[in-house]
Design a protein around this motif. Structure first.
Motif, PDB file in Angstrom:
ATOM      1  N   ILE A  42       9.855 -41.458  64.223  1.00  0.00           N
ATOM      2  CA  ILE A  42       9.290 -42.757  64.616  1.00  0.00           C
ATOM      3  C   ILE A  42       8.862 -43.528  63.366  1.00  0.00           C
ATOM      4  CG2 ILE A  42       8.514 -41.850  66.855  1.00  0.00           C
ATOM      5  CD1 ILE A  42       5.620 -41.850  65.700  1.00  0.00           C
ATOM      6  N   GLY A  43       8.593 -44.800  63.563  1.00  0.00           N
ATOM      7  CA  GLY A  43       8.144 -45.623  62.449  1.00  0.00           C
ATOM      8  C   GLY A  43       8.553 -47.063  62.661  1.00  0.00           C
ATOM      9  N   HIS A 203      12.149 -45.551  69.698  1.00  0.00           N
ATOM     10  CA  HIS A 203      10.906 -46.311  69.876  1.00  0.00           C
ATOM     11  C   HIS A 203      10.183 -45.866  71.141  1.00  0.00           C
ATOM     12  CE1 HIS A 203      11.744 -48.973  66.567  1.00  0.00           C
ATOM     13  NE2 HIS A 203      12.939 -49.251  67.049  1.00  0.00           N
ATOM     14  N   GLU A 204      10.757 -44.901  71.844  1.00  0.00           N
ATOM     15  CA  GLU A 204      10.177 -44.442  73.111  1.00  0.00           C
ATOM     16  C   GLU A 204       9.090 -43.394  72.841  1.00  0.00           C
ATOM     17  OE1 GLU A 204      10.935 -45.719  76.007  1.00  0.00           O
ATOM     18  OE2 GLU A 204      12.566 -46.988  75.288  1.00  0.00           O
ATOM     19  N   PHE A 217       6.763 -39.264  61.195  1.00  0.00           N
ATOM     20  CA  PHE A 217       6.474 -40.695  61.054  1.00  0.00           C
ATOM     21  C   PHE A 217       6.919 -41.135  59.667  1.00  0.00           C
ATOM     22  CE2 PHE A 217       3.468 -44.006  59.480  1.00  0.00           C
ATOM     23  CZ  PHE A 217       3.895 -45.041  60.292  1.00  0.00           C
ATOM     24  N   MET A 218       7.820 -42.136  59.636  1.00  0.00           N
ATOM     25  CA  MET A 218       8.325 -42.651  58.363  1.00  0.00           C
ATOM     26  C   MET A 218       7.852 -44.073  58.116  1.00  0.00           C
ATOM     27  SD  MET A 218      12.257 -41.231  58.107  1.00  0.00           S
ATOM     28  CE  MET A 218      12.419 -41.846  56.406  1.00  0.00           C
ATOM     29  N   ASP A 219       7.660 -44.385  56.848  1.00  0.00           N
ATOM     30  CA  ASP A 219       7.372 -45.760  56.433  1.00  0.00           C
ATOM     31  C   ASP A 219       7.801 -45.901  54.973  1.00  0.00           C
ATOM     32  OD1 ASP A 219       6.483 -48.373  56.812  1.00  0.00           O
ATOM     33  OD2 ASP A 219       4.501 -47.939  55.994  1.00  0.00           O
ATOM     34  N   CYS A 220       8.412 -47.043  54.654  1.00  0.00           N
ATOM     35  CA  CYS A 220       8.834 -47.335  53.266  1.00  0.00           C
ATOM     36  C   CYS A 220       9.714 -46.221  52.683  1.00  0.00           C
ATOM     37  CB  CYS A 220       7.626 -47.577  52.368  1.00  0.00           C
ATOM     38  SG  CYS A 220       6.613 -48.970  52.887  1.00  0.00           S
ATOM     39  N   GLY A 221      10.584 -45.653  53.531  1.00  0.00           N
ATOM     40  CA  GLY A 221      11.533 -44.668  53.034  1.00  0.00           C
ATOM     41  C   GLY A 221      10.971 -43.287  52.785  1.00  0.00           C
ATOM     42  N   LYS A 222       9.736 -43.057  53.220  1.00  0.00           N
ATOM     43  CA  LYS A 222       9.108 -41.746  53.005  1.00  0.00           C
ATOM     44  C   LYS A 222       8.618 -41.163  54.325  1.00  0.00           C
ATOM     45  CE  LYS A 222       7.050 -43.089  48.515  1.00  0.00           C
ATOM     46  NZ  LYS A 222       7.603 -42.134  47.551  1.00  0.00           N
ATOM     47  N   ILE A 223       8.499 -39.832  54.371  1.00  0.00           N
ATOM     48  CA  ILE A 223       7.804 -39.186  55.490  1.00  0.00           C
ATOM     49  C   ILE A 223       6.316 -39.259  55.179  1.00  0.00           C
ATOM     50  CG2 ILE A 223       7.346 -37.005  56.667  1.00  0.00           C
ATOM     51  CD1 ILE A 223      10.279 -36.283  56.334  1.00  0.00           C
ATOM     52  N   ILE A 224       5.592 -39.994  56.015  1.00  0.00           N
ATOM     53  CA  ILE A 224       4.152 -40.196  55.792  1.00  0.00           C
ATOM     54  C   ILE A 224       3.349 -39.075  56.445  1.00  0.00           C
ATOM     55  CG2 ILE A 224       2.220 -41.808  56.115  1.00  0.00           C
ATOM     56  CD1 ILE A 224       4.418 -42.893  54.267  1.00  0.00           C
ATOM     57  N   GLU A 225       3.810 -38.663  57.631  1.00  0.00           N
ATOM     58  CA  GLU A 225       3.113 -37.589  58.336  1.00  0.00           C
ATOM     59  C   GLU A 225       4.099 -36.925  59.300  1.00  0.00           C
ATOM     60  OE1 GLU A 225      -0.961 -37.030  61.018  1.00  0.00           O
ATOM     61  OE2 GLU A 225      -0.849 -38.708  59.636  1.00  0.00           O
ATOM     62  N   GLU A 226       4.004 -35.606  59.432  1.00  0.00           N
ATOM     63  CA  GLU A 226       4.789 -34.909  60.467  1.00  0.00           C
ATOM     64  C   GLU A 226       3.936 -33.799  61.048  1.00  0.00           C
ATOM     65  OE1 GLU A 226       8.292 -32.669  59.218  1.00  0.00           O
ATOM     66  OE2 GLU A 226       7.720 -32.931  57.142  1.00  0.00           O
ATOM     67  N   LEU A 241      -0.191 -44.529  59.885  1.00  0.00           N
ATOM     68  CA  LEU A 241       0.220 -44.028  61.206  1.00  0.00           C
ATOM     69  C   LEU A 241      -0.748 -44.509  62.281  1.00  0.00           C
ATOM     70  CD1 LEU A 241       1.810 -42.299  63.217  1.00  0.00           C
ATOM     71  CD2 LEU A 241       0.598 -40.275  62.362  1.00  0.00           C
ATOM     72  N   LYS A 242      -2.029 -44.460  61.996  1.00  0.00           N
ATOM     73  CA  LYS A 242      -3.025 -44.934  62.975  1.00  0.00           C
ATOM     74  C   LYS A 242      -2.770 -46.396  63.342  1.00  0.00           C
ATOM     75  CE  LYS A 242      -6.725 -41.846  61.425  1.00  0.00           C
ATOM     76  NZ  LYS A 242      -7.979 -41.757  60.659  1.00  0.00           N
ATOM     77  N   ALA A 243      -2.497 -47.233  62.322  1.00  0.00           N
ATOM     78  CA  ALA A 243      -2.246 -48.651  62.552  1.00  0.00           C
ATOM     79  C   ALA A 243      -0.972 -48.849  63.387  1.00  0.00           C
ATOM     80  CB  ALA A 243      -2.121 -49.383  61.227  1.00  0.00           C
ATOM     81  N   PHE A 244       0.055 -48.050  63.084  1.00  0.00           N
ATOM     82  CA  PHE A 244       1.325 -48.138  63.815  1.00  0.00           C
ATOM     83  C   PHE A 244       1.119 -47.794  65.285  1.00  0.00           C
ATOM     84  CE2 PHE A 244       5.082 -45.827  65.451  1.00  0.00           C
ATOM     85  CZ  PHE A 244       6.033 -46.842  65.384  1.00  0.00           C
TER      86      PHE A 244
END
Length: 249
Positions: A42-43, A203-204, A217-226, A241-244
């Motif tokens: 997701i992301g 997106h589900e 969870f990905m953002d800016c081409g990186k894995i931010i949290e899994e 991730l919280k904001a997303f």
């Protein structure tokens, strides 16, 4: 080679750069996918999710890093990538069915050409798969005669007809009308219950929460949290991730 026999895909420091490195679609992604896992990615849009997924079977050619699939380095020039792709079923946003062929022909063409199945065996298998998704009565229809949800269910079982070891889903419901999403997700849930290894970009969030064994969870081409779906959705650690999640839940 991976020391863990359960690891089917191992990704190390994967990079995909455009414009001489100005755009970093993937910026050092490392993760392992184990047999029987349902990994949901997701992301936000543009976070690198689809680039990551499409790199797993080299539909996107990475700039750097390594990918091993069943202990084979898929980026090695000596690897027969077309042969490996037969073990990786891929389902896209758009159904990519041949419009001039019936559903049955759409499903039998690859098993006959690539696996050497006889017409009779290929058709028998196709009908059996169509029965699994409630569409055996549409075998003689053409894609234009089917709804979006039906076409996507066909696209899934067409990939299954090749007996893949892993299924890759690139936002398989994003092009569908809302009322058709559920019928496609149901097929994916049944696959997960049957033990199919799956990597899904989606997106589900309900599907991610219910069916995923792990969420990335990905953002800016990186894995931010899994983490497990429960941890990701009820106890996220990263502020991004919280904001997303506040926006999408």
């Amino acid at each position: 080679m991976s020391a863990d026999n359960n690891v089917i895909i191992s990704v190390k420091d994967l990079k995909k750069y455009y414009n001489d490195g100005e755009v970093k679609a993937l910026d050092g992604v490392t993760t392992d996918i184990k047999r029987g896992e349902v990994v949901v990615v997701i992301g936000p849009s543009g976070s690198g999710k689809s680039t990551f997924l499409r790199s797993l079977n080299l539909l996107e050619r990475p700039t750097g890093g390594t990918i091993t699939f069943e202990d084979k380095d898929i980026m090695s020039p000596s690897t027969d990538i077309n042969k490996l792709r037969q073990k990786m079923g891929m389902v896209f946003q758009h159904f990519n069915l041949f419009p001039h062929l019936t559903i049955l022909r759409n499903m039998t063409i690859a098993p006959m050409k690539l696996h050497g199945l006889s017409k009779e065996d290929a058709e028998k298998k196709a009908i059996s798969l169509l029965e699994r998704v409630g569409l055996a009565d549409r075998a003689g229809a053409y894609p234009s005669q089917l709804s979006g949800g039906q076409k996507q269910r066909i696209a899934i079982v067409r990939a299954l007809a090749m007996d893949p070891d892993v299924m890759l889903f690139d936002e398989p419901t994003s092009a569908l009308d809302p009322e058709m999403v559920g019928e496609v997700l149901d097929v994916m849930k049944h696959l997960a219950k049957a033990g199919m290894t799956m990597v899904c970009v989606t997106h589900e969030m309900g599907f991610a929460r219910e069916v995923g064994t792990r969420v990335i969870f990905m953002d800016c081409g990186k894995i931010i949290e899994e983490n497990t779906p429960e941890q990701i959705f009820t106890n996220p650690q990263n502020e991004r991730l919280k904001a997303f999640l506040q926006k999408v839940l």
